[in-house]
Design a protein around this motif. Structure first.
Motif, PDB file in Angstrom:
ATOM      1  N   SER A  16       7.141  -5.935  -9.890  1.00 43.88           N
ATOM      2  CA  SER A  16       7.241  -6.680  -8.634  1.00 43.88           C
ATOM      3  C   SER A  16       7.682  -8.125  -8.863  1.00 43.88           C
ATOM      4  CB  SER A  16       5.888  -6.655  -7.906  1.00 43.88           C
ATOM      5  OG  SER A  16       5.569  -5.338  -7.508  1.00 43.88           O
ATOM      6  N   ARG A  18       7.059   4.693  -1.982  1.00 46.13           N
ATOM      7  CA  ARG A  18       6.206   3.568  -1.565  1.00 46.13           C
ATOM      8  C   ARG A  18       6.068   2.531  -2.682  1.00 46.13           C
ATOM      9  NH1 ARG A  18       0.945   6.700   0.177  1.00 46.13           N
ATOM     10  NH2 ARG A  18       0.374   4.777   1.268  1.00 46.13           N
ATOM     11  N   ILE A  19       6.641   2.835  -3.857  1.00 45.56           N
ATOM     12  CA  ILE A  19       6.576   1.940  -5.016  1.00 45.56           C
ATOM     13  C   ILE A  19       7.934   1.309  -5.314  1.00 45.56           C
ATOM     14  CG2 ILE A  19       6.116   1.833  -7.497  1.00 45.56           C
ATOM     15  CD1 ILE A  19       4.143   4.188  -7.079  1.00 45.56           C
ATOM     16  N   THR A  46       7.490  -2.582  -3.978  1.00 39.74           N
ATOM     17  CA  THR A  46       6.316  -1.861  -3.478  1.00 39.74           C
ATOM     18  C   THR A  46       6.054  -2.221  -2.012  1.00 39.74           C
ATOM     19  OG1 THR A  46       4.734  -3.591  -4.076  1.00 39.74           O
ATOM     20  CG2 THR A  46       5.277  -1.964  -5.783  1.00 39.74           C
TER      21      THR A  46
END
Length: 389
Positions: A135, A366-367, A371
């Motif tokens: 991220s 969803r990642i 994310t």
């Protein structure tokens, strides 16, 4: 009639969606369970999709692309995902890489690679994530050092979709640090599969997406010609983030496609399956659940299309809307598939019925592409900046 509404679409868009849906039914759905079970990456099937214009959807026509809009792309990816979300998702990534070259590449880079990408003679991978930073992409450590007429790349990328599938003809778009810490020190490079110093890890054992390989990619003094710098030095993070706006819409559309397929399967199953002497479809509680599944998919689709239109028009709110749409579409798609599996009861847990594969494939949506927690952060920061302006 389809289980989803075509309201607001032009006749051309309906034809585009129906073309992609027909391809999904004929070419993807019948073999998707085998590809998943045996971890087969169906390159020839992907090239058949490319022959229909689905490998360069929003690349300009003069560069060999289809020249379609982001809304058109959303229709295509949703339809393809009804056949196989894993293959639709790889096509999404491939299209994103082609757009990056079309939008930021030099005339020579566009001439050299875009037509091959459009035909899928060359396969592509997007290399941003690293073992130590997912991220926090601006903290990446892969380095690129200029040495004469080339750069030397050193570092490792992780979770790279499609890596190695094209062999020497594979093209990697790699984000590497050429300057100061933070986003301004990152540049983008086009790295060919045959580049000396590039090595691939083993195909990862994954929960889903088994129909496409996922590997680490390591660069050890990997020589890349200076002519393969995409954009200018320091533009890499900007290029990566711009690409992700569209990538988020694409993966959201793939989630809607998986949810749509699960809803169709649930409708068929509850019509045929009986309990207590009557079809499941006659039980009001199950009718309510099916109604909610359809409603939630339509709501997520409406936001996705709005975000796609904003991206097409380069609206100031496009990044926020893309983050919102990615979050809601991937959460909704997964939730609808989970509800469908519950409606199937114990049969939903069996591979023969296909719903558990949809669940496994959609979970990673969803990642990746940021994310869903990062999507919330993007939206919140944008709202707060706007409020404080």
């Amino acid at each position: 009639m389809p289980v989803w509404s075509q309201a607001g679409l032009t006749d051309e868009q309906i034809a585009i969606e129906e073309m992609a849906a027909a391809f999904a039914r004929a070419e993807l759905a019948p073999l998707a369970p085998v590809w998943d079970r045996d971890k087969i990456f169906p390159v020839e099937t992907l090239r058949a999709a490319a022959a229909l214009g689905m490998a360069a959807i929003y690349v300009r026509e003069e560069m060999g692309g289809a020249g379609l809009s982001r809304v058109d792309a959303a229709l295509i990816f949703e339809a393809l995902a009804t056949g196989c979300p894993a293959i639709a998702a790889y096509l999404s990534i491939h299209n994103m890489c082609g757009w990056m070259i079309d939008a930021y590449g030099s005339a020579e880079q566009q001439r050299r690679w875009l037509r091959g990408l459009g035909a899928m003679e060359t396969l592509t991978s997007y290399c941003l994530t690293e073992p130590g930073c997912g991220s926090d992409a601006a903290a990446l450590r892969t380095k690129a050092v200029r040495r004469g007429d080339a750069y030397s790349l050193s570092g490792e990328k992780q979770f790279i979709s499609g890596a190695g599938a094209g062999g020497d003809a594979h093209l990697y778009i790699v984000m590497a640090r050429t300057g100061e810490p933070g986003p301004r020190g990152i540049s983008a490079f086009l790295v060919e599969g045959a580049a000396p110093g590039l090595t691939l890890g083993a195909n990862e054992r994954k929960m889903g997406w088994n129909a496409q390989p996922t590997r680490s990619v390591t660069f050890d003094d990997c020589r890349v010609p200076a002519a393969n710098l995409l954009g200018r030095e320091g533009d890499g993070f900007k290029i990566a983030m711009a690409a992700l706006d569209g990538g988020r819409l694409n993966i959201g559309a793939c989630s809607l496609g998986g949810g749509r397929r699960a809803l169709e399967a649930a409708l068929d199953y509850t019509r045929q399956r009986q309990a207590f002497g009557r079809p499941l479809l006659e039980f009001q509680a199950l009718q309510f659940r099916l109604a909610d599944m359809a409603t939630e998919l339509e709501a997520a689709r409406a936001l996705l299309w709005r975000a796609a239109a904003a991206l097409d028009s380069r609206h100031a709110d496009a990044t926020r809307l893309c983050a919102m749409a990615k979050r809601i579409a991937t959460d909704t798609g997964f939730s609808v598939v989970d509800d469908a599996l519950q409606l199937f009861g114990g049969y939903g847990y069996l591979a023969d019925y296909g719903v558990e594969k949809l669940l496994r494939d959609l979970r990673v949506h969803r990642i990746l592409e940021g994310t869903n927690e990062i999507m919330r952060l993007i939206v919140a920061r944008d709202l707060l900046e706007e409020r404080n302006a």
